[in-house]
Design an enzyme around this catalytic site. Structure first.
Site, PDB file in Angstrom:
ATOM      1  NE  ARG A   1      29.008  41.325  59.315  1.00 47.27           N
ATOM      2  CZ  ARG A   1      30.150  41.679  60.121  1.00 47.27           C
ATOM      3  NH1 ARG A   1      30.123  42.908  60.712  1.00 47.27           N
ATOM      4  NH2 ARG A   1      31.232  40.935  60.251  1.00 47.27           N
TER       5      ARG A   1
ATOM      6  CE  LYS B   1      27.892  13.146  71.829  1.00 47.57           C
ATOM      7  NZ  LYS B   1      26.848  12.924  73.129  1.00 47.57           N
TER       8      LYS B   1
ATOM      9  NE  ARG C   1      27.085  32.312  57.617  1.00 48.36           N
ATOM     10  CZ  ARG C   1      27.443  33.691  57.538  1.00 48.36           C
ATOM     11  NH1 ARG C   1      28.601  33.993  58.129  1.00 48.36           N
ATOM     12  NH2 ARG C   1      26.871  34.403  56.920  1.00 48.36           N
TER      13      ARG C   1
ATOM     14  CG  HIS D   1      24.937  35.088  52.513  1.00 48.78           C
ATOM     15  ND1 HIS D   1      23.860  34.756  53.525  1.00 48.78           N
ATOM     16  CD2 HIS D   1      26.029  35.585  53.266  1.00 48.78           C
ATOM     17  CE1 HIS D   1      24.449  35.522  54.532  1.00 48.78           C
ATOM     18  NE2 HIS D   1      25.466  35.715  54.616  1.00 48.78           N
TER      19      HIS D   1
HETATM   20  N1   CP Z   1      27.585  39.381  55.827  1.00 51.38           N
HETATM   21  C1   CP Z   1      27.953  38.320  56.636  1.00 51.38           C
HETATM   22  O1   CP Z   1      27.478  37.364  56.312  1.00 51.38           O
HETATM   23  O2   CP Z   1      28.527  38.652  57.804  1.00 51.38           O
HETATM   24  P1   CP Z   1      28.849  37.755  58.946  1.00 51.38           P
HETATM   25  O3   CP Z   1      29.942  36.585  58.379  1.00 51.38           O
HETATM   26  O4   CP Z   1      29.403  38.276  60.155  1.00 51.38           O
HETATM   27  O5   CP Z   1      27.485  36.892  59.289  1.00 51.38           O
END
Ligand code: CP
Length: 358
Positions: free
Chosen positions: A89, A118, A139, A172
């Site tokens: 997502r 590397k 991420r 997040h």
């Molecule tokens: N909610 C969420 O972060 O989903 P994903 O891990 O699929 O990105």
């Protein structure tokens, strides 16, 4: 106006999160972020502006002419999606958001396919991405990495914005934005979010979405937060201390059904066993009472909403999926709109989009 290139990393990293916020704002000082790293960067005014912009983009995108207009907004910008942790997502909705705004994109979804394999450092990798792109959406399982990279870039010749798309177990922020947008939309014609009761259930200790959303909910008036989890996975002390400090009404319990009876929104989360320190650790915890099924659905009020950041396992029974109170599919799509709004605002296009004739 504070600037991130005027403070050393050691000093910046030791600041309380609230004190970091001014260093992360756009230089125009319009209350919106340049780097998006923490939920704590968004006050109520910023949330309301972003939700309004997301709804505006959603509306404009309905017509061919509107969609083509939106595609012109950032046609001169490129975004790098650097995801060294699995994602469906967050990756795809950021990608779709970039596409809505006309941005071209590049991606690395596995550090093993980049020169990190590397031995290149994270810092050098990010500097490399910033040479080619105008925004980095990242991420990482490494707590605090997005923050360090934001500081690095702000102290480089290419200070491009970082969007934190999930860092370690701690934050997040864009998920919290889409969660707030979903609550705003769900209660739009029912009096709004103020005064609501939000129940969080599942792995609250390791779920970074809960930490970020809990914080954003404190921007609203009189929102009660109830945390339902097995003892081993209950919400961590920093979340509770923040609520206590702000005088927010909250409850910590293991009784999901009692909580659902009082809930306006139930936010389910999965067990985050990828963070287990020993293999099979989570499987030893009895989670059977922390699932939402037909019985819980019957206890939820008619205007209640069920949310989940997804992916889910068995914590929401599929028999709930067609109930109008199940908002998790809409929640997922809302992510695309609010991320488009955040990206457009980061580059300073909020006013232009709000005022356009579409
Ligand atoms: N909610 C969420 O972060 O989903 P994903 O891990 O699929 O990105």
């Amino acid at each position: 106006m504070k600037r991130l290139d005027e403070i050393e990393w050691d000093a910046f990293s030791r600041l309380p999160i609230e004190d970091k916020k001014p260093y992360l704002e756009r230089k125009e000082g319009d209350g919106l972020p340049f780097h998006t790293l923490f939920a704590q960067q968004f006050d109520r005014g910023a949330l309301e502006r972003l939700c309004a912009l997301a709804s505006r983009i959603r509306f404009i995108n309905k017509s061919r002419e509107g969609a083509l207009y939106l595609k012109s907004i950032l046609a001169h910008k490129r975004a790098m999606l650097y995801f060294s942790q699995p994602s469906s997502r967050t990756f795809l909705s950021h990608l779709a958001a970039c596409q809505i705004l006309g941005m071209t994109t590049g991606s690395v979804r596995d550090a093993a396919t980049s020169s990190e394999f590397k031995g290149e450092s994270h810092e050098d990798s990010i500097r490399t991405f910033s040479s080619y792109f105008d925004m980095i959406i990242m991420r990482s399982p490494v707590q605090g990495l997005a923050e360090k990279m934001a500081w690095e870039l702000s102290n480089s010749f290419r200070p491009v914005p970082i969007l934190n798309a999930g860092s370690g177990k701690d934050q997040h922020p864009t998920q919290a934005l889409l969660d707030i947008y979903t609550l705003v939309r769900s209660f739009e014609e029912k009096g709004g979010i103020d005064g609501r009761t939000v129940v969080f259930c599942g792995d609250l200790m390791r779920g970074r979405t809960v930490r970020s959303l809990s914080w954003l909910l404190t921007d609203f008036r009189d929102v009660k937060q109830i945390f339902v989890a097995p003892r081993e996975l209950q919400v961590s002390a920093d979340v509770v201390m923040n609520l206590a400090k702000k005088g927010v009404d909250f409850e910590v319990t293991d009784d999901l059904r009692a909580a659902v009876r009082t809930a306006d929104a139930v936010y389910m989360t999965r067990i985050q066993d990828e963070w287990d320190s020993a293999k099979g650790e989570s499987a030893k915890i009895d989670t059977s009472r922390f699932k939402f099924g037909a019985e819980e659905l019957s206890l939820l009020g008619p205007d209640g909403v069920i949310m989940h950041p997804l992916p889910r396992r068995d914590e929401i029974a599929t028999c709930c999926d067609r109930d109008p109170r199940a908002k998790y599919w809409r929640q997922m799509r809302n992510g695309m709109w609010i991320r488009a709004a955040l990206i457009a605002a980061t580059f300073g296009y909020e006013k232009e989009i709000m005022d356009c004739g579409y």
